[in-house]
Design an enzyme around this catalytic site. Structure first.
Site, PDB file in Angstrom:
ATOM      1  N   CYS A 138     -49.415 100.675 -16.138  1.00  0.00           N
ATOM      2  CA  CYS A 138     -49.996 101.375 -14.994  1.00  0.00           C
ATOM      3  C   CYS A 138     -51.154 102.261 -15.443  1.00  0.00           C
ATOM      4  CB  CYS A 138     -48.941 102.217 -14.277  1.00  0.00           C
ATOM      5  SG  CYS A 138     -49.626 103.073 -12.831  1.00  0.00           S
ATOM      6  N   CYS A 141     -51.498 105.513 -13.426  1.00  0.00           N
ATOM      7  CA  CYS A 141     -50.536 106.575 -13.774  1.00  0.00           C
ATOM      8  C   CYS A 141     -50.854 107.177 -15.139  1.00  0.00           C
ATOM      9  CB  CYS A 141     -49.097 106.050 -13.855  1.00  0.00           C
ATOM     10  SG  CYS A 141     -48.666 104.687 -12.814  1.00  0.00           S
ATOM     11  N   ASP A 142     -51.193 106.336 -16.103  1.00  0.00           N
ATOM     12  CA  ASP A 142     -51.212 106.795 -17.495  1.00  0.00           C
ATOM     13  C   ASP A 142     -52.602 106.913 -18.108  1.00  0.00           C
ATOM     14  OD1 ASP A 142     -48.413 106.666 -17.433  1.00  0.00           O
ATOM     15  OD2 ASP A 142     -48.419 104.555 -17.989  1.00  0.00           O
TER      16      ASP A 142
END
Ligand code: NAP
Length: 316
Positions: A138, A141-142
């Site tokens: 992701c 997200c990261d």
């Protein structure tokens, strides 16, 4: 057998938001938080800092955010069962929900079982190797994590997710390589064109990553060209799988209408599924946005829809 007005299956932002709204509407929801498809709490449990969830200007760790969600649904009276739902019988009402230890009837059901990002079984990218130490599924997200900043980053895939994630990562990486197994992208033209003309993005056509290497974090990848069989090692700061998601719908065994890739179909403008009394929320019905905040929003909608439906049916 115990009967409930509303059962919620799932434990991510969609499930808990649905639970908060349903509990506050005096529906005394029962929520199944399973762990077969991943940790209870959903995909945020495997993320580090969440910087794009509104209300947390300094960011919040994914697991802490999910602890808060859970505490809030418990505070309003949600009863949580920590067990997987193995199967459901939706052929008649009340619906039958069969967990690993319990069987409960439900007048209405909200399915918020999420989706699981697909991963590849690559040497070095597994759990206990560099998974979550530079290998993730992701980018949104990261991607902003410090380990990726100023580094060459590799995105595996050729669909919209891959080009979107590669474009997103240009903010952080020194160079973004899309590693695609074919010589043509599957992504929509407009998104592909945008990515391809970005000076930081390069596509490695007909290539696969064979091995991820490093010390405490990712440092190198071994790439194979499938046409020439040539293998080379390149410096790398991160590897991002963008090969699609698998909605967690297998337990439904064809009892609800799904789209062609397995996501639950909901009716336009609501969270109602093909079966009256069954609602869906979060990633299990969303192949497009897949964000914690959109999941939470649809959880709220599903609870309001379920409440309205129960009232309409005269179920007190
Ligand atoms: P996808 O369209 O299914 O693409 C998956 C990509 O991963 C494909 O290019 C595929 O290669 C590759 N792949 C799959 N298995 C692989 C394997 N074992 N090894 C190497 N490569 C592999 O998935 P997606 O990109 O996540 O998109 C899913 C849906 O969401 C699509 O409908 C997409 O349009 C939508 N979406 C929309 C947006 C947006 O509009 N903003 C953003 C993201 C996603 P092949 O091409 O060779 O099959």
């Amino acid at each position: 057998m115990q009967k409930r007005k509303l059962i919620i299956i799932g434990s991510g932002p969609a499930a808990h938001t649905a639970a908060i709204y349903a509990a506050r509407a005096n529906l005394a929801p029962l929520l199944y938080e399973g762990f077969q498809a991943g940790p209870a709490g959903g995909q945020l449990m495997t993320t580090t800092e969440v910087e794009n969830y509104p209300g947390f200007p300094n960011g919040i760790m994914g697991p802490e955010l999910m602890d808060n969600f859970r505490a809030q649904s418990v505070r309003f009276g949600t009863h949580i069962l920590t067990e997987d739902v193995e199967w459901v019988d939706l052929s008649k009402r009340p619906f039958k929900i069969h967990g690993s230890n319990t069987e409960v009837l439900a007048e209405a059901l909200i399915i918020a079982t999420g989706a699981t990002a697909k991963r590849l079984d690559i040497e070095g990218a597994r759990d206990g190797e560099f998974w979550q130490k530079g290998v993730t599924a992701c980018a949104v997200c990261d991607g902003a994590a410090p380990i990726f900043r100023g580094q060459p980053l590799f995105v595996i895939g050729g669909g919209d997710s891959a080009v979107e994630e590669a474009t997103f990562l240009t903010k952080y990486g020194s160079k973004i390589y899309i590693v695609h197994r074919r010589d043509e992208l599957r992504a929509s033209k407009i998104m592909a064109e945008r990515a391809l003309k970005h000076p930081k993005i390069e596509v490695l056509w007909n290539c696969v990553i064979e091995k991820v290497m490093g010390d405490s974090i990712v440092r190198k990848v071994q790439i194979k060209n499938l046409q020439t069989d040539q293998v080379e090692t390149r410096p790398a700061g991160g590897v991002f799988f963008a090969i699609g998601h698998q909605p967690n719908t297998a337990f439904l065994k064809g009892q609800l209408e799904l789209n062609e890739v397995g996501y639950i179909r909901v009716k336009n403008g609501s969270m109602a599924t093909s079966l009256p009394g069954v609602f869906a929320a979060g990633d299990v019905q969303d192949p497009t946005y897949r964000q914690a905040v959109t999941a939470a929003g649809t959880g709220c909608m599903a609870a309001l829809d379920a409440e309205k439906w129960l009232n309409h049916m005269g179920i007190e």
